[in-house]
Design an enzyme around this catalytic site. Structure first.
Site, mmCIF file in Angstrom:
data_model
loop_
_atom_site.group_PDB
_atom_site.id
_atom_site.type_symbol
_atom_site.label_atom_id
_atom_site.label_comp_id
_atom_site.label_asym_id
_atom_site.label_seq_id
_atom_site.Cartn_x
_atom_site.Cartn_y
_atom_site.Cartn_z
ATOM 1 N N GLU A 1 -0.312 8.439 -11.024
ATOM 2 C CA GLU A 1 -0.417 9.837 -11.483
ATOM 3 C C GLU A 1 -1.713 10.049 -12.254
ATOM 4 O O GLU A 1 -2.430 11.024 -12.050
ATOM 5 C CB GLU A 1 0.756 10.157 -12.395
ATOM 6 C CG GLU A 1 1.803 11.025 -11.729
ATOM 7 C CD GLU A 1 3.135 10.931 -12.445
ATOM 8 O OE1 GLU A 1 4.142 11.122 -11.771
ATOM 9 O OE2 GLU A 1 3.152 10.650 -13.682
ATOM 10 N N SER B 1 1.915 1.329 -10.967
ATOM 11 C CA SER B 1 3.136 2.050 -11.329
ATOM 12 C C SER B 1 2.966 3.525 -10.981
ATOM 13 O O SER B 1 1.858 3.982 -10.690
ATOM 14 C CB SER B 1 3.372 1.917 -12.825
ATOM 15 O OG SER B 1 2.279 2.517 -13.505
ATOM 16 N N LYS B 2 4.064 4.243 -11.061
ATOM 17 C CA LYS B 2 4.021 5.680 -10.793
ATOM 18 C C LYS B 2 3.085 6.365 -11.792
ATOM 19 O O LYS B 2 2.276 7.203 -11.423
ATOM 20 C CB LYS B 2 5.444 6.224 -10.907
ATOM 21 C CG LYS B 2 5.580 7.687 -10.647
ATOM 22 C CD LYS B 2 7.028 8.037 -10.410
ATOM 23 C CE LYS B 2 7.242 9.535 -10.454
ATOM 24 N NZ LYS B 2 7.347 10.069 -11.818
ATOM 25 N N ARG B 3 3.217 5.947 -13.048
ATOM 26 C CA ARG B 3 2.368 6.544 -14.092
ATOM 27 C C ARG B 3 0.884 6.303 -13.804
ATOM 28 O O ARG B 3 0.065 7.207 -13.930
ATOM 29 C CB ARG B 3 2.675 5.933 -15.474
ATOM 30 C CG ARG B 3 4.036 6.237 -15.999
ATOM 31 C CD ARG B 3 4.118 7.579 -16.734
ATOM 32 N NE ARG B 3 5.513 7.988 -16.807
ATOM 33 C CZ ARG B 3 6.108 8.818 -15.960
ATOM 34 N NH1 ARG B 3 5.457 9.373 -14.969
ATOM 35 N NH2 ARG B 3 7.385 9.127 -16.093
#
Ligand code: GLU
Length: 504
Positions: A265, A260-262
């Site tokens: 990150e 996921s993007k999270r």
């Protein structure tokens, strides 16, 4: 058959394009090009609540950057337009009506509040066979009441009437035979109260009208496929349905769940193709492009996330991928994303790409750091010299800045403790020697250096580090005589001179 192949990439413009989305576009593109077919881009923007300004342009820019431009798209329409679902709004209601008329769908008048309170009181509530007969819809209300509700413009949605306990089967090009039980799915909304279709209806109608022959999409859409198959069966006949291929998920590096993007990150690597600033939250996300990736490396890496050609080959150009890609070799299992491997691809592509091709981007990187560099032969030679040491394009800056700006004094401080008169007289003599040279070439510079060292009875090894610090300011970098050659006579001498002065 060959000429008729038509595939589509159908993203929703809801934000930056995740690398999984780009991989879907890429596989579509490769398959289309390999078969001399058409690669269509359709913007699926029926969910206006999730529409994000700029996201469509971002999709266009990403595909252009990757070199996988569609043959038909909103900005380059073919004969199957419009290519934005919002502009096709009027097409869908007729199909929804046909489904109602034939008993495959029904009007549902339940208000959002009613459904909300049902969900609150029954946490597993679904609008399905178990509940539809107790709710406010055209299956439960008398026909006259339905008519009057419609005539008085009471808001409604149209839902599919999922059949009871039917096995829905299809052959996925990647997964083989897949079966679903129809009772497991709820009665999905097909047409919303605002007259917009949902994804389920729009995707089927558009794939039909756009004569799509193969649909490659992410595995996350697999649970929706039975609904799409039923709609195909009810509306157009299964013989016209495209072949499905659900691409494996891209997983977190340890393989525990979808990337996921999270997660990206947290682990410190990009997930979007290019920089993206969410226009609502102003949240900024750095992209692969700005991190210093080459599009060639980015698509090569993406192609290999879930596919290989059965040999040990890892580096493929786009045209080679078009030639060698085969859907039969796409893996079923999710592909773990490995950022180190992604960088490895980039490093390989930097090494094999001509500096002339890389130069404009490197120049921009320098410019963004406030350093103007000339577009000339000497600069190209500098970048060629450091090229193998650069994993990301941004590394060109750290690896070669000392050619363009004099190093600071910190390096000099590190050689001061071991500095002595002998070294001082060696470098003083080097200045004289180098000044007298008429040819400024790597071999000559190296030989002269060694000769003077021998004449002074010092091992060249002891002098190399101070020499490097004088020219570079640090301990790393390519061969020091190559550096001296490219710095040029005047600058090399000036740096030795000022270092000696500093060391007094
Ligand atoms: N609009 C869907 C998405 O955003 C496309 C799914 C499909 O390809 O059918 O990914």
């Amino acid at each position: 058959m060959k000429d008729n192949i038509r595939v589509r990439f159908a993203p929703s413009p809801t934000g930056g394009l995740h690398l999984g989305g780009v991989r879907t576009a890429l596989y579509n593109y490769l398959f289309a090009k390999q078969h001399g077919g058409s690669f269509v881009l359709r913007i699926e923007d029926t969910d206006q609540g999730r529409y994000v300004e700029g996201a469509e342009q971002y999709i266009a820019d990403t595909l252009a950057w990757c070199g996988i431009e569609p043959d038909e798209s909103p900005w380059n329409p073919g004969e199957f337009g419009p290519y934005r679902q919002s502009e096709r709004k009027n097409i869908y209601a007729g199909y929804a009506q046909k489904l109602i008329d034939e008993g495959y769908a029904y009007y549902a008048f339940d208000t959002a509040e009613d459904l909300e309170s049902l969900r609150k009181s029954q946490p597993n509530f679904q609008y399905n066979q178990a509940h539809r007969n107790n709710l406010c819809n055209s299956l439960t209300l008398p026909e006259s009441e339905v008519k009057s509700l419609l005539n008085t413009n009471t808001p409604y949605v149209i839902r599919i009437k999922m059949p009871d306990d039917e096995t829905i089967s299809f052959t996925d090009m990647i997964r083989g035979d897949v079966h679903f039980n129809s009772s497991l799915s709820d009665d999905k909304v097909l047409l919303k109260a605002d007259g917009m279709p949902t994804y389920h209806l729009a995707v089927v109608v558009d794939d039909f009208l756009m004569e799509i022959t193969h649909t490659f999409r992410g595995e996350e859409w697999l649970p929706s496929t039975p609904i799409h198959i039923l709609l195909w069966k009810y509306l157009f006949g299964l013989h016209l349905m495209p072949k499905w291929a659900h691409l494996p998920l891209i997983l977190k590096p340890e393989g525990n769940g979808k990337l996921s993007k999270r997660a990206a990150e947290k682990l410190g690597f990009p997930i979007f193709s290019m920089n993206w600033t969410d226009p609502r939250s102003r949240e900024f996300t750095e992209g692969f492009r700005e991190r210093g990736f080459l599009p060639e490396a980015f698509i090569n890496m993406l192609a290999m996330l879930g596919w290989n050609d059965g040999t040990a080959q890892e580096i493929f150009s786009l045209s080679e991928l078009v030639e060698k890609f085969s859907i039969e070799r796409v893996h079923k299992a999710g592909a773990k994303f490995d950022y180190e491997k992604a960088k490895w691809y980039n490093h390989e592509w930097i090494k094999k790409t001509d500096i002339i091709h890389l130069f404009p981007r490197i120049q921009t990187i320098f410019q963004n750091k406030g350093v103007a560099i000339k577009d000339d032969e000497n600069t190209y030679q500098i970048f060629n010299l450091v090229k193998d040491r650069c994993t990301l394009l941004t590394d060109f800056f750290e690896q070669s800045i000392f050619f363009f700006e004099k190093p600071g004094n910190t390096g000099i401080e590190s050689i001061r403790p071991k500095w002595n008169d002998q070294k001082n007289s060696f470098f003083t003599e080097m200045i004289r020697n180098y000044t007298s040279l008429t040819t400024w070439k790597v071999d000559i510079l190296e030989n002269a250096f060694k000769d003077v060292a021998a004449a002074n009875g010092i091992k060249p090894g002891e002098l190399m580090l101070p020499f490097r610090i004088m020219l570079v300011g640090g301990k790393s970098g390519p061969g020091i005589f190559h550096i001296a050659e490219l710095l040029g006579k005047e600058e090399t001498l000036a740096r030795i001179q000022s270092s000696l002065k500093n060391l007094q």
